[in-house]
Design an enzyme around this catalytic site. Structure first.
Site, PDB file in Angstrom:
ATOM      1  N   ASP A  21      -4.858 -63.579 -77.604  1.00 10.87           N
ATOM      2  CA  ASP A  21      -5.359 -64.223 -76.390  1.00 10.87           C
ATOM      3  C   ASP A  21      -6.884 -64.135 -76.319  1.00 10.87           C
ATOM      4  OD1 ASP A  21      -5.230 -65.555 -74.019  1.00 10.87           O
ATOM      5  OD2 ASP A  21      -4.514 -63.855 -72.842  1.00 10.87           O
ATOM      6  N   ASN A  69       2.491 -73.916 -73.867  1.00  9.04           N
ATOM      7  CA  ASN A  69       1.184 -74.415 -74.316  1.00  9.04           C
ATOM      8  C   ASN A  69       1.122 -75.951 -74.417  1.00  9.04           C
ATOM      9  OD1 ASN A  69       0.459 -71.607 -76.532  1.00  9.04           O
ATOM     10  ND2 ASN A  69      -0.212 -71.955 -74.447  1.00  9.04           N
TER      11      ASN A  69
HETATM   12  C1  FPP Z   1      -4.677 -68.003 -76.886  1.00  8.01           C
HETATM   13  O1  FPP Z   1      -6.028 -68.066 -76.484  1.00  8.01           O
HETATM   14  C2  FPP Z   1      -4.458 -68.550 -78.235  1.00  8.01           C
HETATM   15  C3  FPP Z   1      -3.646 -69.605 -78.538  1.00  8.01           C
HETATM   16  C4  FPP Z   1      -2.879 -70.338 -77.533  1.00  8.01           C
HETATM   17  C5  FPP Z   1      -3.517 -70.102 -79.906  1.00  8.01           C
HETATM   18  C6  FPP Z   1      -3.592 -69.078 -80.999  1.00  8.01           C
HETATM   19  C7  FPP Z   1      -3.972 -69.752 -82.272  1.00  8.01           C
HETATM   20  C8  FPP Z   1      -4.788 -69.238 -83.238  1.00  8.01           C
HETATM   21  C9  FPP Z   1      -5.327 -67.874 -83.220  1.00  8.01           C
HETATM   22  C10 FPP Z   1      -5.196 -70.042 -84.394  1.00  8.01           C
HETATM   23  C11 FPP Z   1      -4.105 -70.600 -85.207  1.00  8.01           C
HETATM   24  C12 FPP Z   1      -3.279 -69.568 -85.826  1.00  8.01           C
HETATM   25  C13 FPP Z   1      -2.675 -69.719 -86.994  1.00  8.01           C
HETATM   26  C14 FPP Z   1      -1.765 -68.689 -87.462  1.00  8.01           C
HETATM   27  C15 FPP Z   1      -2.904 -70.883 -87.854  1.00  8.01           C
HETATM   28  P1  FPP Z   1      -6.350 -68.929 -75.200  1.00  8.01           P
HETATM   29  O2  FPP Z   1      -6.637 -70.320 -75.603  1.00  8.01           O
HETATM   30  O3  FPP Z   1      -5.223 -68.791 -74.219  1.00  8.01           O
HETATM   31  O4  FPP Z   1      -7.636 -68.247 -74.650  1.00  8.01           O
HETATM   32  P2  FPP Z   1      -8.084 -68.127 -73.117  1.00  8.01           P
HETATM   33  O5  FPP Z   1      -7.072 -67.241 -72.455  1.00  8.01           O
HETATM   34  O6  FPP Z   1      -9.423 -67.502 -73.216  1.00  8.01           O
HETATM   35  O7  FPP Z   1      -8.109 -69.506 -72.546  1.00  8.01           O
END
Ligand code: FPP
Length: 250
Positions: A21, A69
């Site tokens: 996150d 998501n």
């Molecule tokens: C949460 O941060 C992260 C995600 C919803 C996506 C996770 C994806 C990756 C780390 C990259 C792709 C991974 C692979 C294995 C190819 P957020 O967007 O919710 O952050 P925020 O809470 O700050 O908005």
């Protein structure tokens, strides 16, 4: 002594799950688009996988895309799908070099065709590897998984294949997408949020929860080892009292 060297080799969790996150906030704090946070997060995925392999964790499950998501802006969802396809394709060779077995949990069949293809190729290409299992949770939510298991089990009962009286916890587990994996001993969530967000709810009944303030793109091997060290300092009681646990461990 490094954190890794100070770990008790006899008490390494066999399964670590991570809620990655804080990508969006990490990027926005740098005046960048949220997607830059996701692309930067890929390096942290590599670090976590290397750390898991180095300290002997058998299963590493990463929450990469939740059922919820899909409600993000289309531009961000599309970018995440492209990133997944590219990353899986780019990393397969290295996963094979390191004997890593790539697997997924979640409703993969309902994802875009390009993602399904990348996943299918990745899974097939690494299926004979015997090292760390890298499990990506994609289009996954724990409640979806339980509902899906309920559907299958109910149909079996209607068809007379099973007696509803025989349904117990072990039976239900067989129909979850995590059927082949042990329950995680440790959950790490980055970015300071203290929630489990519909991740592995059935499997985390006795999981130790560890929250770190770091945003996911800043997560490095040392942070993984530190989390395992903190896990080792916890006493896992499974509903028992402290004296009973100590007696068993002596
Ligand atoms: C949460 O941060 C992260 C995600 C919803 C996506 C996770 C994806 C990756 C780390 C990259 C792709 C991974 C692979 C294995 C190819 P957020 O967007 O919710 O952050 P925020 O809470 O700050 O908005």
């Amino acid at each position: 002594m490094s954190i890794k060297d100070s770990l008790n080799k006899e008490n390494i969790p066999s399964h670590v799950a991570i809620i990655m996150d804080g990508n969006g906030r990490w990027a926005q704090e740098r005046g960048e688009h949220r997607v830059f946070g996701h692309t930067s997060g890929v390096e942290s995925v590599r670090e976590a996988l290397k750390a898991a392999t180095e300290c002997g964790v058998d299963y590493l499950t990463l929450y990469a895309f939740s059922t919820e998501n899909w409600s993000r802006p289309k531009e961000e969802v599309d970018a995440l799908m492209n990133l997944l396809v590219e990353t899986i394709a780019n990393e397969i060779a290295e996963l094979n070099e390191n004997n890593v077995k790539f697997m997924t949990i979640g409703n993969i069949g309902s994802m875009p065709e390009s993602v399904v293809k990348a996943i299918t190729d990745g899974v097939k290409s690494t299926e004979n590897n015997t090292g760390t299992k890298l499990i990506l949770a994609l289009n996954y939510s724990a409640r979806w998984d339980v509902a899906n298991a309920m559907k299958i089990i109910t149909q079996k009962a209607i068809d007379g294949e099973i007696d509803p009286e025989s349904i117990d916890q072990e039976f239900i587990k067989q129909y979850l997408s995590t059927a082949d994996f042990p329950d995680p001993e440790l959950l790490i969530r980055t970015s300071g949020e203290m929630r489990v967000s519909n991740f592995l709810l059935w499997e985390m009944a006795y999981t130790e929860l560890l929250f770190t303030e770091k945003y996911w793109p800043d997560f490095r091997k040392e942070d993984f080892f530190q989390a395992v060290l903190e896990y080792q300092q916890r006493e896992r009681r499974f509903g028992k009292v402290s004296e009973q646990v100590k007696a068993v461990n002596e």
